[in-house]
Design a protein around this motif. Structure first.
Motif, PDB file in Angstrom:
ATOM      1  N   PRO A 163       2.503   7.112  -6.219  1.00 37.32           N
ATOM      2  CA  PRO A 163       2.203   7.075  -7.656  1.00 37.32           C
ATOM      3  C   PRO A 163       0.713   6.973  -7.967  1.00 37.32           C
ATOM      4  O   PRO A 163       0.236   7.542  -8.941  1.00 37.32           O
ATOM      5  CB  PRO A 163       2.973   5.849  -8.160  1.00 37.32           C
ATOM      6  CG  PRO A 163       3.306   5.057  -6.951  1.00 37.32           C
ATOM      7  CD  PRO A 163       3.428   6.019  -5.829  1.00 37.32           C
ATOM      8  N   LEU A 164      -0.041   6.265  -7.120  1.00 35.02           N
ATOM      9  CA  LEU A 164      -1.474   6.156  -7.342  1.00 35.02           C
ATOM     10  C   LEU A 164      -2.154   7.504  -7.114  1.00 35.02           C
ATOM     11  O   LEU A 164      -3.076   7.878  -7.849  1.00 35.02           O
ATOM     12  CB  LEU A 164      -2.069   5.096  -6.413  1.00 35.02           C
ATOM     13  CG  LEU A 164      -3.449   4.516  -6.777  1.00 35.02           C
ATOM     14  CD1 LEU A 164      -3.437   3.928  -8.181  1.00 35.02           C
ATOM     15  CD2 LEU A 164      -3.848   3.444  -5.771  1.00 35.02           C
ATOM     16  N   SER A 165      -1.681   8.235  -6.121  1.00 35.07           N
ATOM     17  CA  SER A 165      -2.211   9.583  -5.870  1.00 35.07           C
ATOM     18  C   SER A 165      -1.954  10.491  -7.066  1.00 35.07           C
ATOM     19  O   SER A 165      -2.822  11.281  -7.466  1.00 35.07           O
ATOM     20  CB  SER A 165      -1.551  10.197  -4.620  1.00 35.07           C
ATOM     21  OG  SER A 165      -1.881   9.474  -3.463  1.00 35.07           O
ATOM     22  N   GLU A 166      -0.771  10.379  -7.642  1.00 35.99           N
ATOM     23  CA  GLU A 166      -0.412  11.218  -8.784  1.00 35.99           C
ATOM     24  C   GLU A 166      -1.272  10.906  -9.999  1.00 35.99           C
ATOM     25  O   GLU A 166      -1.700  11.808 -10.721  1.00 35.99           O
ATOM     26  CB  GLU A 166       1.071  11.027  -9.113  1.00 35.99           C
ATOM     27  CG  GLU A 166       1.994  11.582  -8.021  1.00 35.99           C
ATOM     28  CD  GLU A 166       3.450  11.216  -8.245  1.00 35.99           C
ATOM     29  OE1 GLU A 166       3.720  10.372  -9.141  1.00 35.99           O
ATOM     30  OE2 GLU A 166       4.319  11.753  -7.541  1.00 35.99           O
TER      31      GLU A 166
ATOM     32  N   ALA B 238       0.835  -1.207   0.000  1.00 34.15           N
ATOM     33  CA  ALA B 238       0.000   0.000   0.000  1.00 34.15           C
ATOM     34  C   ALA B 238       0.868   1.253   0.000  1.00 34.15           C
ATOM     35  O   ALA B 238       0.608   2.210  -0.748  1.00 34.15           O
ATOM     36  CB  ALA B 238      -0.931  -0.008   1.211  1.00 34.15           C
ATOM     37  N   ARG B 239       1.912   1.255   0.800  1.00 33.96           N
ATOM     38  CA  ARG B 239       2.759   2.442   0.911  1.00 33.96           C
ATOM     39  C   ARG B 239       3.691   2.593  -0.292  1.00 33.96           C
ATOM     40  O   ARG B 239       4.086   3.709  -0.638  1.00 33.96           O
ATOM     41  CB  ARG B 239       3.532   2.401   2.237  1.00 33.96           C
ATOM     42  CG  ARG B 239       2.576   2.483   3.407  1.00 33.96           C
ATOM     43  CD  ARG B 239       3.222   2.494   4.782  1.00 33.96           C
ATOM     44  NE  ARG B 239       2.163   2.318   5.788  1.00 33.96           N
ATOM     45  CZ  ARG B 239       1.361   3.276   6.201  1.00 33.96           C
ATOM     46  NH1 ARG B 239       1.481   4.506   5.710  1.00 33.96           N
ATOM     47  NH2 ARG B 239       0.425   3.035   7.102  1.00 33.96           N
TER      48      ARG B 239
ATOM     49  N   VAL C 263       1.376   0.064 -11.582  1.00 32.51           N
ATOM     50  CA  VAL C 263       2.216  -1.126 -11.406  1.00 32.51           C
ATOM     51  C   VAL C 263       3.023  -1.467 -12.652  1.00 32.51           C
ATOM     52  O   VAL C 263       4.035  -2.177 -12.570  1.00 32.51           O
ATOM     53  CB  VAL C 263       1.387  -2.351 -10.961  1.00 32.51           C
ATOM     54  CG1 VAL C 263       0.743  -2.096  -9.608  1.00 32.51           C
ATOM     55  CG2 VAL C 263       0.346  -2.750 -12.000  1.00 32.51           C
ATOM     56  N   HIS C 264       2.584  -0.957 -13.819  1.00 31.88           N
ATOM     57  CA  HIS C 264       3.346  -1.214 -15.044  1.00 31.88           C
ATOM     58  C   HIS C 264       4.296  -0.081 -15.404  1.00 31.88           C
ATOM     59  O   HIS C 264       4.942  -0.127 -16.452  1.00 31.88           O
ATOM     60  CB  HIS C 264       2.397  -1.500 -16.215  1.00 31.88           C
ATOM     61  CG  HIS C 264       1.795  -2.874 -16.164  1.00 31.88           C
ATOM     62  ND1 HIS C 264       0.616  -3.142 -15.500  1.00 31.88           N
ATOM     63  CD2 HIS C 264       2.218  -4.058 -16.660  1.00 31.88           C
ATOM     64  CE1 HIS C 264       0.331  -4.425 -15.609  1.00 31.88           C
ATOM     65  NE2 HIS C 264       1.288  -5.010 -16.291  1.00 31.88           N
TER      66      HIS C 264
ATOM     67  N   GLN D 272      -7.766   1.245 -14.213  1.00 32.93           N
ATOM     68  CA  GLN D 272      -6.811   1.846 -15.146  1.00 32.93           C
ATOM     69  C   GLN D 272      -5.666   2.529 -14.395  1.00 32.93           C
ATOM     70  O   GLN D 272      -4.509   2.482 -14.835  1.00 32.93           O
ATOM     71  CB  GLN D 272      -7.537   2.835 -16.051  1.00 32.93           C
ATOM     72  CG  GLN D 272      -8.467   2.168 -17.056  1.00 32.93           C
ATOM     73  CD  GLN D 272      -9.454   3.137 -17.693  1.00 32.93           C
ATOM     74  OE1 GLN D 272      -9.342   4.354 -17.532  1.00 32.93           O
ATOM     75  NE2 GLN D 272     -10.430   2.608 -18.417  1.00 32.93           N
ATOM     76  N   ALA D 273      -5.986   3.148 -13.262  1.00 28.03           N
ATOM     77  CA  ALA D 273      -4.953   3.809 -12.459  1.00 28.03           C
ATOM     78  C   ALA D 273      -3.989   2.782 -11.870  1.00 28.03           C
ATOM     79  O   ALA D 273      -2.762   2.960 -11.906  1.00 28.03           O
ATOM     80  CB  ALA D 273      -5.597   4.634 -11.352  1.00 28.03           C
ATOM     81  N   VAL D 274      -4.532   1.687 -11.329  1.00 29.10           N
ATOM     82  CA  VAL D 274      -3.693   0.623 -10.760  1.00 29.10           C
ATOM     83  C   VAL D 274      -2.797   0.028 -11.840  1.00 29.10           C
ATOM     84  O   VAL D 274      -1.592  -0.165 -11.636  1.00 29.10           O
ATOM     85  CB  VAL D 274      -4.562  -0.475 -10.118  1.00 29.10           C
ATOM     86  CG1 VAL D 274      -3.712  -1.693  -9.761  1.00 29.10           C
ATOM     87  CG2 VAL D 274      -5.269   0.053  -8.873  1.00 29.10           C
TER      88      VAL D 274
END
Length: 321
Positions: A52-55, A46-47, A274-275, A268-270
């Motif tokens: 990057p997920l926030s961005e 999670a951390r 991760v990629h 799409q964000a995830v």
């Protein structure tokens, strides 16, 4: 006044936007519930993805650790949250095991939460505290057989992947060792490092740094191939105990009835996060496999996992401690 004009006037007066009455998503910070304690594999993941997920989503991701009861406390909290995408849940393999162990869950795992994305997966590693006089799995099994019910193994709660991996070892190797459940892999690893428990199955996210620092000794990888970060460590099959191939996967869920468009935005964000080459490289160095699959694929995966673990729980006669 024409009918269309009346509708526009009415909706503007009561504050309801047009265009399908939908607010843009996300419109505020997103709460990511991690139903385990800090310091474990789920918390680490999670951390790692938080910034990057926030961005990508354009809103802060607020991590909310709610450990306890094998993840069911945090899961229930997410299941009862507003289904608008601003509360999401990070689950592990445990989510699909618990229904076979707890018959009266406060939520329905098949109906109350919707699949978003399977984020990553990792193999389990069998590690012992350095004080344990065993440098191979066969030596560990011999020690356990010489002293039945003396050795113990830590787990991140009843029904967790570390727990079931230990139960598999008991069946395959024919040993009697005691499960010690914790509120997540974080405190379990802490006690393993401290020598309060003898052994544990967990993934690279929890173990890698401690193995390389000599605080833990890796005996085998519970996978069909060796880990690229620990190439010298044999698989359980190579160590003489085939059939013990377990791992942990991590997935994002949302409350049931979350709009499909919102779920697609989250997926799409995830997937993008991760990629990303930098993060994907970081995961690879940790021995973690990037997935990023979509809602339909995750839904099928979870259903198959529930069936698989239900069969194992019945065969092994596993019950809650």
């Amino acid at each position: 006044m024409r009918t269309s004009a009346r509708i526009i006037l009415f909706t503007s007066l009561i504050g309801i936007p047009l265009a399908g009455f939908a607010q843009p998503f996300p419109s505020k910070p997103i709460r990511l519930i991690v139903p385990f304690s800090t310091g474990g594999s789920a918390d680490t993941l999670a951390r790692t993805t938080q910034t990057p997920l926030s961005e990508v989503l354009g809103q802060p991701i607020v991590i909310d650790n709610r450990g306890g009861a094998s993840g069911t406390i945090g899961t229930d909290l997410a299941a009862k949250a507003q289904p608008d995408g601003h509360t999401i849940l990070l689950v592990t393999t445990t989510y699909t095991v618990i229904p076979s162990l707890m018959k009266k869950l406060p939520y329905d795992p098949r109906k109350d939460l919707a699949p978003v994305s399977l984020v990553v997966s990792q193999p389990n590693i069998l590690a012992v505290h350095p004080s344990v006089p065993a440098k191979t799995v066969k030596e560990l099994v011999a020690l356990a057989k010489a002293k039945p019910n003396t050795l113990n193994f830590a787990g991140g709660g009843n029904g967790s992947s570390p727990h079931l991996s230990g139960e598999l070892l008991k069946i395959v190797a024919g040993v009697q060792i005691t499960h010690v459940p914790y509120k997540g892999s974080g405190p379990a690893v802490t006690d393993l490092i401290g020598g309060h428990v003898h052994m544990m199955f967990a993934g690279p996210l929890a173990f890698e740094q401690h193995i390389k620092a000599g605080r833990l000794r890796a005996l085998a990888v519970a996978a069909n191939k060796r880990s690229p970060i620990l190439p010298q460590v044999p698989t359980m099959a190579e160590a003489g105990y085939p059939g013990i191939e377990t791992g942990t996967w991590f997935a994002i869920l949302a409350p049931a009835n979350t709009p499909k468009a919102v779920i697609n935005t989250l997926h799409q964000a995830v997937f993008k996060v991760v990629h990303d080459p930098n993060l994907a490289s970081r995961f690879a160095k940790l021995g973690v496999d990037v997935v990023g699959s979509g809602p339909a694929e995750l839904g099928r995966h979870m259903e198959a996992e529930m069936t698989k673990w239900a069969k194992l729980v019945r065969q092994a006669g596993i019950t809650l401690d």
